[in-house]
Design a protein around this motif. Structure first.
Motif, PDB file in Angstrom:
ATOM      1  N   GLU A   1       0.837  -1.194   0.000  1.00 49.99           N
ATOM      2  CA  GLU A   1       0.000   0.000   0.000  1.00 49.99           C
ATOM      3  C   GLU A   1       0.875   1.248   0.000  1.00 49.99           C
ATOM      4  O   GLU A   1       1.839   1.346   0.754  1.00 49.99           O
TER       5      GLU A   1
ATOM      6  N   ARG B   1      -6.292  -1.163   6.787  1.00 51.39           N
ATOM      7  CA  ARG B   1      -5.581  -1.015   5.518  1.00 51.39           C
ATOM      8  C   ARG B   1      -4.090  -1.199   5.754  1.00 51.39           C
ATOM      9  O   ARG B   1      -3.335  -0.242   5.895  1.00 51.39           O
TER      10      ARG B   1
ATOM     11  N   ARG C   1      -9.479  -7.843   8.744  1.00 50.91           N
ATOM     12  CA  ARG C   1     -10.302  -6.655   8.500  1.00 50.91           C
ATOM     13  C   ARG C   1     -11.659  -6.782   9.187  1.00 50.91           C
ATOM     14  O   ARG C   1     -12.230  -5.786   9.648  1.00 50.91           O
TER      15      ARG C   1
END
Length: 567
Positions: free
Chosen positions: A148, A157, A451
């Motif tokens: 990322e 994230r 998540r």
């Protein structure tokens, strides 16, 4: 029921914090760190401490049970993968900078797996040779990697995350549809058991490819996805996947196009103000470069171009904005005054709102000049129609026309009917009943396990801390010894009795910690039931508190044990 071990906080490798981490932006990040569930190792990389690992394991257990229930077979594939299969499918390049690439000491190229379509396809190619070997559903729960650019929001994230990925292999499209339906139903059971509020939304396939695709989204302020929900019908979709029909307009009464002087009006705002017209009467033309070639994107002047949709449409080609140098090399493209009529060597892509027969005020491709009565299909041609506007609250539902409601959400699951993209690239065939080769068709299905923990924290936490559903909580009851020796003795005794009945117990037996801190920590940690050995401990009376509702009740130890072991 088997004895459950008692977890003593005096021995627990976890420290609670009074203040939010300085870099925390979202609720789950703040609370998971403060309550001692996770700790940051590096940007986008997280360590799971004992309480966090228990919650993570409980999510895994639910996922595993529901996958097994539909006939899934669990395997474990490597995370370090060779380049060649991904090069065969084109994803070595398509993934771009998000793919972790590395070389071994001999110069061989490898990657850290973001998803495993290629490797599962090769596994089935090695193991299956006949129609008798199919259908099959294989799955794993494994760490994935994605580089990322801006890892944020804690475990929501990250660059390393835990995911369940499963893959179905069928002989025909009808079988794929059945496997897809099985996963869809399994996901509904998974998220309902976890206690998540979720929506099933139409989605784009992206780099995965394939035909049908749906996302499971958990509404939350911290979500990075925007989805549209129709209040009148069952339509729900990620805004990236919303499409509209092309509806031709009648331009019979529109006069011929004419140029008009419009000095100092290079923006939609200045043009609309100068002519006294709404921005919706103008045509905005955004110039981008797609693998170096200039493309114009047309949308109504009152709408914004969704660059994510543009990038998705042209993927895997690179999309970037034009620069001053590009304008300098193309004098026919006048900044602020570009119009689709007369454009040369420029592909013109437009939103369906710029339908044939619609009339516009747009640039005349000369400085300080615009043109009006410019009709799509008469004065200019659209090379390709693509839904590229940013969807707004109140836009009509594509299904019934009612104004859509937009909301933010966290993607917790995604299912794809991949078809034969990967089996074609890697040549996965089996012998059919007639003895001839049959190209296998395939589905791919993911659940974000780590998540889901963060999504649950976002949806269920309150102003006091975490508030876990029983299915995933790190314990069934949090026993608090208010401080004195008698209270600690009673707390440990009732903990042992509960554990002997199979109840998972977290007991706060820390010495030298004030009752106030213990009570605060019990609410921050978020176990569903809190049992306090306090001022009436000498009478054999404890206080039972429901963490979610805040309801309290004084019970004898026997009554409390009976209550907590009844379910």
């Amino acid at each position: 029921m088997a004895n459950a071990p008692v977890q003593r906080m005096s021995q627990l490798m976890a420290k609670t914090l009074r203040d939010d981490p300085a870099d925390a932006e979202v609720l789950s990040h703040k609370l998971l760190v403060r309550a001692g569930y996770v700790r940051r190792t590096a940007a986008g990389i997280w360590s799971w401490l004992p309480l966090g690992k228990k919650v993570l394991a409980n999510v895994e257990r639910v996922v595993r049970e529901e996958m097994d229930a539909i006939g899934g077979q669990e395997v474990l594939l490597p995370a370090l993968l060779p380049r060649e299969p991904y090069e065969a499918t084109g994803r070595w390049d398509e993934y771009g900078q998000e793919l972790f690439r590395l070389q071994d000491r001999k110069g061989g190229d490898y990657l850290l797996g973001p998803t495993h379509e290629e490797i599962f396809t090769l596994l089935v190619k090695d193991q299956a040779s006949s129609y008798k070997d199919l259908p099959v559903i294989l799955y794993q729960i494994q760490t994935k990697f994605r580089d990322e650019a801006r890892p944020r929001a804690g475990v929501l994230r990250g660059r390393e995350f835990l995911m369940k990925d499963s893959y179905s292999f069928d002989l025909a499209d009808e079988g794929l549809a059945q496997s897809y339906a099985l996963h869809r139903q399994a996901y509904q059971r998974i998220f309902e058991r976890l206690g998540l509020d979720y929506r099933i939304c139409a989605a784009t396939a992206g780099a995965m490819g394939g035909s049908r695709s749906e996302e499971f989204l958990a509404p939350a302020e911290a979500g990075e996805d925007t989805f549209a929900d129709c209040p009148n019908c069952d339509f729900a979709a990620n805004t990236e996947a919303i499409t509209y029909e092309l509806k031709q307009a009648d331009a019979a009464g529109v006069p011929a196009a004419e140029d008009i002087p419009t000095p100092d009006t290079p923006t939609i705002e200045t043009l609309a103000a100068s002519l006294g017209v709404p921005a919706s009467a103008t045509l905005k033309n955004l110039l981008v470069k797609v693998d170096g070639e200039i493309v114009a994107v047309g949308v109504p002047g009152d709408r914004e171009v969704d660059l994510g949709k543009v990038e998705a449409h042209f993927a895997p080609a690179a999309v970037e904005m034009v620069t001053e140098a590009d304008f300098a090399s193309r004098p026919d493209l006048v900044r602020g005054y570009v119009g689709p009529q007369g454009l040369e060597k420029v592909k013109y892509v437009a939103d369906p709102r710029v339908a044939p027969g619609t009339a516009w005020i747009t640039g005349a491709n000369r400085a300080d000049t615009h043109a009006r009565n410019v009709v799509a299909g008469r004065d200019f041609e659209v090379d390709q129609y693509v839904d590229v506007v940013v969807v707004e609250d109140g836009d009509p539902c594509p299904k019934c026309g009612t104004g859509l409601k937009l909301d933010r959400a966290i993607e917790i699951g995604h299912i794809f009917q991949l078809g034969r993209k990967y089996t074609d690239a890697l040549k996965l065939d089996v012998l059919g009943q007639n003895g001839k080769p049959v190209r296998v068709t395939m589905g791919s299905y993911g659940v974000g396990v780590s998540r889901a923990v963060a999504a649950l924290a976002e949806q269920t936490a309150d102003d006091k801390g975490l508030c876990w559903p029983k299915e995933v909580a790190p314990a069934d009851v949090h026993v608090v010894a208010a401080g004195k020796a008698l209270q600690t003795e009673l707390a440990l005794d009732v903990s042992d009795r509960l554990a002997a009945a199979g109840v998972r117990v977290l007991v706060d037996d820390r010495a030298g910690v004030s009752p106030g801190v213990k009570f605060t920590d019990s609410e921050l940690i978020g176990v569903p039931a809190i049992l306090v050995a306090g001022r009436r401990a000498g009478e054999g009376v404890v206080e039972l508190k429901d963490r979610r509702t805040g309801e309290r009740e004084e019970l004898t130890v026997e009554e409390a044990v009976a209550r907590l072991t009844a379910h």
